[in-house]
Design a protein around this motif. Sequence first.
Motif, mmCIF file in Angstrom:
data_model
loop_
_atom_site.group_PDB
_atom_site.id
_atom_site.type_symbol
_atom_site.label_atom_id
_atom_site.label_comp_id
_atom_site.label_asym_id
_atom_site.label_seq_id
_atom_site.Cartn_x
_atom_site.Cartn_y
_atom_site.Cartn_z
ATOM 1 N N THR A 369 -99.849 -108.176 1.641
ATOM 2 C CA THR A 369 -101.313 -108.025 1.680
ATOM 3 C C THR A 369 -101.954 -109.253 2.318
ATOM 4 O O THR A 369 -102.847 -109.147 3.158
ATOM 5 N N LEU A 370 -101.463 -110.437 1.931
ATOM 6 C CA LEU A 370 -102.018 -111.681 2.488
ATOM 7 C C LEU A 370 -101.837 -111.715 4.010
ATOM 8 O O LEU A 370 -102.753 -112.076 4.758
ATOM 9 N N ILE A 371 -100.645 -111.315 4.458
ATOM 10 C CA ILE A 371 -100.359 -111.327 5.901
ATOM 11 C C ILE A 371 -101.274 -110.331 6.624
ATOM 12 O O ILE A 371 -101.879 -110.640 7.659
ATOM 13 N N ALA A 372 -101.403 -109.138 6.057
ATOM 14 C CA ALA A 372 -102.253 -108.117 6.691
ATOM 15 C C ALA A 372 -103.700 -108.611 6.787
ATOM 16 O O ALA A 372 -104.353 -108.446 7.824
ATOM 17 N N ASP A 373 -104.185 -109.254 5.714
ATOM 18 C CA ASP A 373 -105.559 -109.778 5.737
ATOM 19 C C ASP A 373 -105.735 -110.831 6.822
ATOM 20 O O ASP A 373 -106.733 -110.833 7.550
ATOM 21 N N LEU A 374 -104.728 -111.715 6.922
ATOM 22 C CA LEU A 374 -104.813 -112.775 7.947
ATOM 23 C C LEU A 374 -104.831 -112.159 9.338
ATOM 24 O O LEU A 374 -105.639 -112.526 10.194
ATOM 25 N N VAL A 381 -102.701 -118.953 10.027
ATOM 26 C CA VAL A 381 -102.258 -119.956 9.052
ATOM 27 C C VAL A 381 -102.566 -119.452 7.637
ATOM 28 O O VAL A 381 -103.697 -119.048 7.356
ATOM 29 N N LEU A 382 -101.556 -119.470 6.776
ATOM 30 C CA LEU A 382 -101.801 -119.058 5.384
ATOM 31 C C LEU A 382 -102.210 -120.299 4.577
ATOM 32 O O LEU A 382 -101.485 -121.299 4.565
ATOM 33 N N LEU A 405 -93.491 -115.690 6.766
ATOM 34 C CA LEU A 405 -94.677 -115.968 7.585
ATOM 35 C C LEU A 405 -94.248 -116.194 9.037
ATOM 36 O O LEU A 405 -94.837 -115.621 9.965
ATOM 37 N N ALA A 406 -93.197 -117.028 9.227
ATOM 38 C CA ALA A 406 -92.750 -117.341 10.593
ATOM 39 C C ALA A 406 -92.361 -116.065 11.334
ATOM 40 O O ALA A 406 -92.651 -115.908 12.521
ATOM 41 N N SER A 411 -98.117 -119.590 10.253
ATOM 42 C CA SER A 411 -97.560 -120.802 9.649
ATOM 43 C C SER A 411 -98.191 -121.035 8.280
ATOM 44 O O SER A 411 -99.223 -120.450 7.949
ATOM 45 N N LEU A 412 -97.534 -121.915 7.531
ATOM 46 C CA LEU A 412 -98.008 -122.212 6.176
ATOM 47 C C LEU A 412 -98.749 -123.542 6.208
ATOM 48 O O LEU A 412 -98.269 -124.512 6.801
ATOM 49 N N GLU A 413 -99.912 -123.572 5.590
ATOM 50 C CA GLU A 413 -100.655 -124.836 5.547
ATOM 51 C C GLU A 413 -99.995 -125.717 4.472
ATOM 52 O O GLU A 413 -100.291 -125.603 3.282
ATOM 53 N N GLN A 414 -99.084 -126.556 4.962
ATOM 54 C CA GLN A 414 -98.211 -127.332 4.081
ATOM 55 C C GLN A 414 -98.999 -128.289 3.176
ATOM 56 O O GLN A 414 -98.693 -128.425 1.998
ATOM 57 N N GLU A 415 -100.033 -128.917 3.774
ATOM 58 C CA GLU A 415 -100.786 -129.923 3.023
ATOM 59 C C GLU A 415 -101.412 -129.321 1.767
ATOM 60 O O GLU A 415 -101.313 -129.878 0.675
#
Length: 441
Positions: A369-374, A381-382, A405-406, A411-415
């Motif tokens: 769901t998160l990926i589809a929304d993005l 970037v998630l 994600l990749a 990409s993942l917002e690592q910070e």
Amino acid sequence: MTGNELRNAYLEFFRSKDHLVLPSYSLIPENDPSLLLIGAGMAPFKPFFTGKMKPLHPRIVTSQKCIRTGDIENVGRTARHHTFFEMLGNFSFGDYFKREAIAWAWEFLTDKRYLNLPADKLWVTIYTDDDEAHGIWLNDIKVPAERIIRMEDNFWEIGTGPCGPCSEIYVDLGEHRGCGSADCKVGCDCDRYLEIWNLVFTQFDRDEAGEYTPLAKKNIDTGAGLERIASVLQNKPSNFETDLLYPLIEYAAKAASVEYGKSDKTDVSLKVVADHGRSMVVMIGDGVLPSNEGRGYVLRRILRRAVRHGRLMGMEKPFLVPLVDVVIGILGAAYPDLAVKRDYIKTIIGLEEERFRLTLSQGMELLGTLIADLQEAGKDVLPGEDAFKLYDTFGFPWELTREILAENGISLEQEGFERAMNEQRERARAARSDNNDNGAM
Ligand code: GLY
């Protein structure tokens, strides 16, 4: 030559050169806090190299079970990367040195009584200023100067302890195996030049501060990849087609009702299942249990990656338990204790797979769901907090989030992820000290 025959031929060759043949050590290191798991044949012998302990014999030869996860994301994508592999190693503890080690490596590889590899397809590398090794390769072994390459990074070490400059042997598998780049040469990341043998001239002891102290005696440590050499001898396009791994590919392909060699994506997943299957069986056989830290987490991560790649091929039902028999069919002759622990290994794998499947279906749904929304919002970037929520609430491994994600170009917002993780640690710490206060009252 089968993988088993190759392992035996190597051990017997070095027995004939007065080496004591020892069985593989456990994957769990003894008295070495610098290592989570044994990742090289020399690792159990560190005290022999430093002189802290005396070996039974100054020459030893083994085929050592090894786990390395530094390249885990390359597994299945190249012909040669693994998490579990067997390292052939002949060792000298203050006994023979460069001249003998180089001559015997060459004899075993090229002599027609042994592996009979074509000498003109072999290249060697040496440490930049190792003129002694250069002289031996050139004058004793007669390798043409243009196939002896000086390399700055030819220095080998693992954790703290014994280390030194090294000299590697590569096989040129032919232009058709290369990347086609104009400067493809020995050391290129592609599959053309395959490193099959590494001779370490162990002369230093590295401490925790990174200082290198010369050792009292000079030693030899060898790392030769059993699966890689098997792939050359069996003329296979990758380690995965050798008899040391292919039965696992066949099992996984059948279980997933897919055909090997038909799609790159499926082939990667089949190879991941094959590689990770061997790792999990051998790790559990050596006493590692899945957990959230240390070597238990390495095992958990490997097992979970295998399940996920199974699911990528459409395997909705558990499939790891029958794989144990296939692994034991391949490795049981060399490691008979695996068969003794067969039922135990199956039980651990079965429980962990079942548990992870639950986590996975919940987490995948949310991540989907998160990926589809993005994607709908045109973003790539998630936010780190979302990934953290998946990890914290659903126990969904963050490495898996990053990999999925990749695969979707995100990409993942690592910070943000690390911030959320630190905040959670702080909260946990505060809660613990609150509890302590209460307890003290
Ligand atoms: N210890 C030598 C190697 O791992 O290559």
